[in-house]
Design a protein around this motif. Structure first.
Motif, PDB file in Angstrom:
ATOM      1  N   ILE A   2       2.978  14.471   1.739  1.00 11.50           N
ATOM      2  CA  ILE A   2       2.771  13.306   2.618  1.00 11.50           C
ATOM      3  C   ILE A   2       2.746  11.995   1.833  1.00 11.50           C
ATOM      4  CG2 ILE A   2       1.262  12.230   4.317  1.00 11.50           C
ATOM      5  CD1 ILE A   2       2.475  14.783   5.278  1.00 11.50           C
ATOM      6  N   TYR A   3       3.515  11.042   2.327  1.00 14.63           N
ATOM      7  CA  TYR A   3       3.570   9.713   1.729  1.00 14.63           C
ATOM      8  C   TYR A   3       3.563   8.669   2.844  1.00 14.63           C
ATOM      9  CZ  TYR A   3       5.483   5.508  -0.443  1.00 14.63           C
ATOM     10  OH  TYR A   3       5.665   4.216  -0.860  1.00 14.63           O
TER      11      TYR A   3
ATOM     12  N   LEU B 161       0.870  -1.161   0.000  1.00 16.97           N
ATOM     13  CA  LEU B 161       0.000   0.000   0.000  1.00 16.97           C
ATOM     14  C   LEU B 161       0.915   1.222   0.000  1.00 16.97           C
ATOM     15  CD1 LEU B 161      -1.806  -2.363   0.924  1.00 16.97           C
ATOM     16  CD2 LEU B 161      -2.969  -0.800   2.450  1.00 16.97           C
ATOM     17  N   SER B 162       1.122   1.789  -1.165  1.00 13.93           N
ATOM     18  CA  SER B 162       2.086   2.876  -1.369  1.00 13.93           C
ATOM     19  C   SER B 162       1.268   4.087  -1.778  1.00 13.93           C
ATOM     20  CB  SER B 162       3.061   2.424  -2.464  1.00 13.93           C
ATOM     21  OG  SER B 162       3.886   3.472  -2.892  1.00 13.93           O
ATOM     22  N   ALA B 163       1.189   5.096  -0.909  1.00 15.09           N
ATOM     23  CA  ALA B 163       0.121   6.092  -1.064  1.00 15.09           C
ATOM     24  C   ALA B 163       0.618   7.501  -0.827  1.00 15.09           C
ATOM     25  CB  ALA B 163      -1.015   5.784  -0.085  1.00 15.09           C
ATOM     26  N   SER B 164       0.287   8.382  -1.748  1.00 22.49           N
ATOM     27  CA  SER B 164       0.704   9.777  -1.666  1.00 22.49           C
ATOM     28  C   SER B 164      -0.519  10.683  -1.742  1.00 22.49           C
ATOM     29  CB  SER B 164       1.641  10.075  -2.844  1.00 22.49           C
ATOM     30  OG  SER B 164       1.800  11.470  -3.012  1.00 22.49           O
ATOM     31  N   GLY B 165      -0.493  11.780  -1.006  1.00 21.08           N
ATOM     32  CA  GLY B 165      -1.520  12.820  -1.121  1.00 21.08           C
ATOM     33  C   GLY B 165      -2.926  12.285  -0.991  1.00 21.08           C
ATOM     34  N   PRO B 166      -3.801  12.631  -1.932  1.00 20.44           N
ATOM     35  CA  PRO B 166      -5.199  12.198  -1.826  1.00 20.44           C
ATOM     36  C   PRO B 166      -5.343  10.675  -1.804  1.00 20.44           C
ATOM     37  CG  PRO B 166      -4.947  13.864  -3.546  1.00 20.44           C
ATOM     38  CD  PRO B 166      -3.565  13.512  -3.086  1.00 20.44           C
ATOM     39  N   ASN B 167      -4.450   9.970  -2.488  1.00 17.22           N
ATOM     40  CA  ASN B 167      -4.528   8.498  -2.423  1.00 17.22           C
ATOM     41  C   ASN B 167      -4.288   8.009  -0.994  1.00 17.22           C
ATOM     42  OD1 ASN B 167      -5.055   8.297  -5.136  1.00 17.22           O
ATOM     43  ND2 ASN B 167      -2.925   7.853  -5.725  1.00 17.22           N
ATOM     44  N   ALA B 168      -3.478   8.742  -0.256  1.00 20.14           N
ATOM     45  CA  ALA B 168      -3.171   8.362   1.125  1.00 20.14           C
ATOM     46  C   ALA B 168      -4.362   8.583   2.051  1.00 20.14           C
ATOM     47  CB  ALA B 168      -1.954   9.141   1.620  1.00 20.14           C
ATOM     48  N   ALA B 169      -5.409   9.214   1.534  1.00 13.13           N
ATOM     49  CA  ALA B 169      -6.629   9.380   2.329  1.00 13.13           C
ATOM     50  C   ALA B 169      -7.499   8.130   2.286  1.00 13.13           C
ATOM     51  CB  ALA B 169      -7.422  10.582   1.824  1.00 13.13           C
TER      52      ALA B 169
ATOM     53  N   GLY C  97      -9.914  13.067  -0.040  1.00 12.42           N
ATOM     54  CA  GLY C  97      -9.543  13.898  -1.174  1.00 12.42           C
ATOM     55  C   GLY C  97      -8.338  14.781  -0.922  1.00 12.42           C
ATOM     56  N   ASP C  98      -7.724  14.665   0.236  1.00  7.98           N
ATOM     57  CA  ASP C  98      -6.667  15.596   0.600  1.00  7.98           C
ATOM     58  C   ASP C  98      -5.372  14.867   0.983  1.00  7.98           C
ATOM     59  OD1 ASP C  98      -5.161  17.703   1.496  1.00  7.98           O
ATOM     60  OD2 ASP C  98      -6.673  18.524   2.848  1.00  7.98           O
ATOM     61  N   PHE C  99      -5.403  14.192   2.123  1.00  8.81           N
ATOM     62  CA  PHE C  99      -4.193  13.493   2.557  1.00  8.81           C
ATOM     63  C   PHE C  99      -4.577  12.474   3.632  1.00  8.81           C
ATOM     64  CE2 PHE C  99      -3.118  14.852   6.914  1.00  8.81           C
ATOM     65  CZ  PHE C  99      -4.097  15.811   7.106  1.00  8.81           C
ATOM     66  N   GLY C 100      -3.620  11.634   3.977  1.00  9.60           N
ATOM     67  CA  GLY C 100      -3.823  10.698   5.070  1.00  9.60           C
ATOM     68  C   GLY C 100      -2.490  10.377   5.719  1.00  9.60           C
ATOM     69  N   VAL C 101      -2.539   9.986   6.976  1.00  9.12           N
ATOM     70  CA  VAL C 101      -1.324   9.538   7.674  1.00  9.12           C
ATOM     71  C   VAL C 101      -1.650   8.253   8.423  1.00  9.12           C
ATOM     72  CG1 VAL C 101      -0.329  11.846   7.973  1.00  9.12           C
ATOM     73  CG2 VAL C 101      -1.870  10.952   9.708  1.00  9.12           C
ATOM     74  N   ARG C 102      -0.667   7.373   8.544  1.00  9.73           N
ATOM     75  CA  ARG C 102      -0.822   6.187   9.394  1.00  9.73           C
ATOM     76  C   ARG C 102       0.567   5.747   9.807  1.00  9.73           C
ATOM     77  NH1 ARG C 102      -4.144   2.705   6.615  1.00  9.73           N
ATOM     78  NH2 ARG C 102      -2.617   1.335   5.641  1.00  9.73           N
ATOM     79  N   ILE C 103       0.700   5.255  11.020  1.00 12.64           N
ATOM     80  CA  ILE C 103       1.919   4.552  11.405  1.00 12.64           C
ATOM     81  C   ILE C 103       1.495   3.217  11.981  1.00 12.64           C
ATOM     82  CG2 ILE C 103       3.430   6.557  11.738  1.00 12.64           C
ATOM     83  CD1 ILE C 103       2.792   6.572  14.625  1.00 12.64           C
ATOM     84  N   GLU C 104       2.323   2.222  11.778  1.00  8.90           N
ATOM     85  CA  GLU C 104       1.952   0.885  12.229  1.00  8.90           C
ATOM     86  C   GLU C 104       3.190   0.123  12.658  1.00  8.90           C
ATOM     87  OE1 GLU C 104       0.523  -1.705   9.166  1.00  8.90           O
ATOM     88  OE2 GLU C 104      -0.012  -3.303  10.556  1.00  8.90           O
TER      89      GLU C 104
END
Lengths: 611, 611
Positions: free
Chosen positions: A403-404, A376-384, A523-530
């Motif tokens: 953000i990535y 799951l490799s996600a930047s910007g809106p995809n990361a949402a 539609g903007d961004f997302g963050v996650r840490i695991e």
């Protein structure tokens, strides 16, 4: 796809049924169906992990949840297939409006659990639609050309160094539990339960690795477990219904006299024979309706999730292997992160580039046995999108947004990893830093928690959410899930809010669980840490705490030190110092320098807090 | 007591039954039975709030949980009555060993819920003991002389200024809910549900106050609700089964044409008639087995806890009255605390002295309408018992131990209070300060939490425990309970760990809940603090936070500032400053000075943390 749908509809017109239900599940109710079982995908073109389709003679609809609406709309032939919401109510409503009362719906009883099919049948009958329940599927009559073969990957004896307890002990324990309850037979219908019980694994993930296209990180991974079932009578040898030709000779030798290997096609008959007049234990959430019906016709079915519960508590060998595997894997991810920061400074990098790169780096290590999940490799809106998997259609240039995040993992003997790192590749905005800092604080609160042994896993969920909640923010997925050992990364127990979720369980020492809070702004961004955390005894008898197994760096540029309290800042500084020491010998020079720089920034934060 | 037991055993010998079961509950399944219904106490002498007794012809046993073992042993005639553990298993085991298979046990079906009696009957039959289920009780044939009369306290129209919604709206809402579900009748079997639904209360607590012996704080309180039931048909007026002679004329006039008042003795016949062939809604946890059986013989019983759920969400009038009542009550408690600190400096004060004093101070206010609970006044080792109520037998001199807490409350129009204050009356030890500080931190974490509307109440429980857990400490009671409005202080929802507890509910705005973490070291000491908190919308849409309604001071001498973070210290300083401002006009000079001194110490703590 269109021709596949038409072929199916033509065949349907020759039957008595008005329509056919196609779920995404297979007859093992697997989370990840093998290619030859992806009937829904073959008919519709939809590649998401969960959905269902109803095909009538001259109409069709696909039912997906919110996260897949856009993808389904893009992938299906929208002139022939309607995209509808997920769930039984939507399916019944569609049938009522398209076919009306008196219609008949063919349902393959192998592809649904007992519980699910009971609910569906009730809803259909209320709507005066007749379910036609049979353990077979029209698709299997039309999907002949080009249907992928069954896996031929070999199946091997999974050494107790990685498996933990010997299989004879696991079998004896399961047998004694059913005997205590007066049951005569245990049905082990979940292939992952079988793999744990018999200490076997397959080379599916190794083969996937060998044949992989590294630029196609999505569909390359396979759970390293053969699809098979076991019948364990209270007396006598367990019967393993498995294609003998796939077993390595050493495994056959090891099982000699302990486990009887039977042809898979004999399963139904053996089940009917052994269940006759008996009390039969089975995990009803993982036993398909067809098999449940065989038991209920012959004897009494009693729910028992004992094997999956035992599987969630790791043996000291499994724990030692997990500590080692997580370290090997994290070193690869750290090298990837250093590469990424360097590469986005020099040129463009896409989500798919990054997904391929991390797999290449992992694959350099001899212990790596393939991916444990899609990258799951996600930047910007995809990361949402919490479950976003990049594809050529959606592939973004990472440089285009600050953000990535990357959620990925590998298979190792004794250990399946699954970790998420989140880094800024440009200048983050205030909202990015706020969201990430609150996620870090939740991750710290759960990872640093101490709690009574046996607390329900749902009780820990709010620790991870509390700081987001304080700012009116939240995330819509679970906080954590149990993790398999060289197996499916998703297991019991889950840490999540829903107190009636079947994967809520008391936390005991030896459980390995993910700790993965996030935040997503559509539609903007997302963050996650695991990271993965292991429940261990604390200094206080009866109280547990967590050991973080997958130690990966956080991005100090995404942490607002004014929102940290001093003990959090001190903890982060010490944690990153330990990373530098722990990975020093496993990193190349630039990666180590990059990591030292990160650790230095966290030390400075702690000093600023008065540490 | 001995003669009561002998009289009962003599009467039993004239029947066909081998033994008789006596629970502590009454036929309304009340939490607090009225004196004439305390059958268990009359036979055994045991005055605890929960227990059961089995009386055979020449043997008897009382079954109590751990907290009551010592008290029961002291109170019963131990030559004639065995003291056993609580629960069905213990009861069945005793019957088996004393009477053996084939014995018969008389059970009064009015004193048990449907659910409870089903479980008990199954266990008895497994042990080959025959339950004899009848809606009557042998005790009622022998307990004639000196049996307390029924309450004659008048019942009045509870003004909407305190009750919130008019009764016609509440009735219409309940009626429309059952109609939507196709049910024809709602059985409102819980007197507290009836009081809420009809906007009525009784003068029981006022009368208790008028006749009280202030030195007997234990048995003086009464829930200000008459014991009555309602049958609400989907069409037609609700039938209120209530002794008309107790109703104030204004209430009778107000109910005219809206509610039909029926003799209580007609209830069973009316229930049977209205349930005939119908689907009937009732809260099965609050409907006794006798009435459930009537419904099930005539029609279908369907569980519905809608009235108690609606009761837990307060109307703006109720909230305004609660804010006011809590302020009046807290001013009395602050005066008590100032008195206590002064008095222990001058001479000895016992737990009973203190319990009497706080009631006297409360009673000085014209709005006080009696106690809402027994005064739990506890020092030293007694304070290690979370439910401790002082008695002449156990009464300790407060001066003898540094730690004292008081859990007490009052009734006011629109508000029932129930708060716990904990103060050091001598030099506290390190362990006392540690435990209290961790409890304060948990109380702060829950009281300051922000969370999504609709979160299950169990999700908030760990906030209050986390700091204790970190030190390997915990408490064994719930963290909080919903609170009645001039009624029983205990309501739905509860904040507690047990995710399958029936009082776990989604938290919505308008709920008033107690926040009462504690810590108890058996035989040594205990601490608890308790305030009531109101769920209110926060600045973030969809997120709630709590407003503390009962603002009472904490003891700064029991707070270790090194364990507080800066924001906690700042919050505590601002909170105590608000107390000084808020209560300035309600306190006498010495009490105000005492409170100002407390606030000054918390300000100093905040300054020391850099505020």
């Amino acid at each position: 796809m269109m021709s596949n749908l038409i072929a199916l509809q033509s065949r349907l017109a020759q039957t008595d049924c008005s329509a056919l239900l196609l779920p995404s599940s297979d007859e093992f109710l697997s989370e990840y169906a093998r290619p030859r079982d992806r009937r829904l995908s073959w008919v519709s073109g939809f590649t998401g992990s969960m959905g269902a389709m109803i095909v009538a003679r001259d109409a069709a609809a696909i039912f997906v949840d919110g996260r897949y609406t856009e993808q389904a709309t893009r992938q299906v032939d929208s002139e022939r297939v309607e995209v509808c919401g997920f769930g039984i109510a939507a399916q019944v409503a569609w049938l009522q409006s398209r076919l009306g009362a008196g219609a008949t719906l063919a349902i393959d009883t192998r592809l649904h659990s007992e519980q699910e099919l009971r609910r569906l049948s009730d809803a259909l009958r209320d709507a005066r639609i007749e379910p036609v329940l049979q353990p077979r599927n029209l698709i299997d009559e039309v999907w002949l050309d080009g249907r992928p073969e069954d896996s031929r990957a070999s199946v091997f004896d999974y050494d107790v160094r990685y498996a933990g307890l010997p299989r004879e002990e696991k079998i004896a324990t399961a047998r004694s539990r059913i005997a205590t309850r007066g049951q005569s037979l245990l049905v082990v219908a979940d292939p992952e339960d079988v793999a744990w019980l018999l200490n076997i694994r397959s080379n599916d993930s190794r083969e996937a690795l060998a044949r992989q296209s590294l630029s196609d990180p999505v569909s390359q991974f396979r759970v390293p477990v053969p699809l098979s079932r076991v019948l364990l009578p209270a007396e006598g040898a367990p019967l393993w219904f498995m294609d003998r030709s796939r077993l390595e000779p050493a495994l056959i030798a090891a099982l000699e006299g302990m486990v009887t290997i039977c042809p898979p096609d004999d399963f139904d008959a053996a089940l009917a024979r052994l269940a006759e007049g008996q009390r039969v234990a089975a995990n009803v959430r993982r036993t398909n309706h067809h098999h449940a019906t065989i038991v209920q016709s012959a004897g009494t079915l009693e729910n028992d999730a004992g094997v999956v519960a035992a599987r969630g508590i790791k043996h000291e060998n499994e724990i030692a292997a997990a500590r080692h595997g997580h370290k090997v894997d994290a070193a690869a991810v750290i090298r990837f992160l250093a590469w990424l920061q360097d590469s986005v400074g020099k040129g463009t990098v896409t989500e798919l580039d990054a997904a391929e790169k991390v797999t290449r780096i992992r694959a350099e290590h001899e212990e790596y046995l393939g991916p444990s999940m899609s990258n799951l490799s996600a930047s910007g809106p995809n990361a949402a999108l919490p479950h976003y998997v990049p594809s050529p259609d959606t592939n973004r240039v990472i440089n285009d947004h600050p953000i990535y995040w990357l959620d990925s993992g590998g298979q190792y003997l004794g250990c399946s990893t699954d970790n998420t790192v989140c880094f800024a590749v440009g200048e983050p905005e205030r909202k990015h830093v706020l969201a990430h800092t609150l996620v870090v604080k939740g991750w710290l609160a759960l990872g640093r928690a101490r709690f009574p042994e046996g607390v329900d896993s749902s009780q820990l969920d709010s620790f991870a959410r509390q700081h987001l909640w304080h700012h009116g923010m939240d995330f819509r997925h679970g906080t954590g899930h149990g993790v398999g050992n060289f197996m499916n990364i998703h297991e019991v127990p889950h840490i999540r809010r829903e107190i009636d979720h079947p994967a809520i369980a008391p936390i005991v020492a030896g459980m390995i669980i993910s700790n993965e809070p996030g935040y997503y702004e559509e539609g903007d961004f997302g963050v996650r840490i695991e990271s993965h955390i292991l429940a261990v005894p604390s200094q206080f008898p009866g109280y547990l705490e967590f050991e973080t197994l997958s130690t990966l760096p956080l991005d100090p540029n995404l942490v607002d030190e004014t929102l940290l309290d001093r003990s959090e800042a001190e903890w982060l500084a010490a944690y990153h110092d330990r990373l530098v020491d722990g990975y020093r010998d496993m990193l190349d020079g630039p990666s180590l320098t990059w990591l030292e720089n990160i650790a230095g920034k966290f030390r400075a934060m702690a000093l600023a807090k008065g540490a």
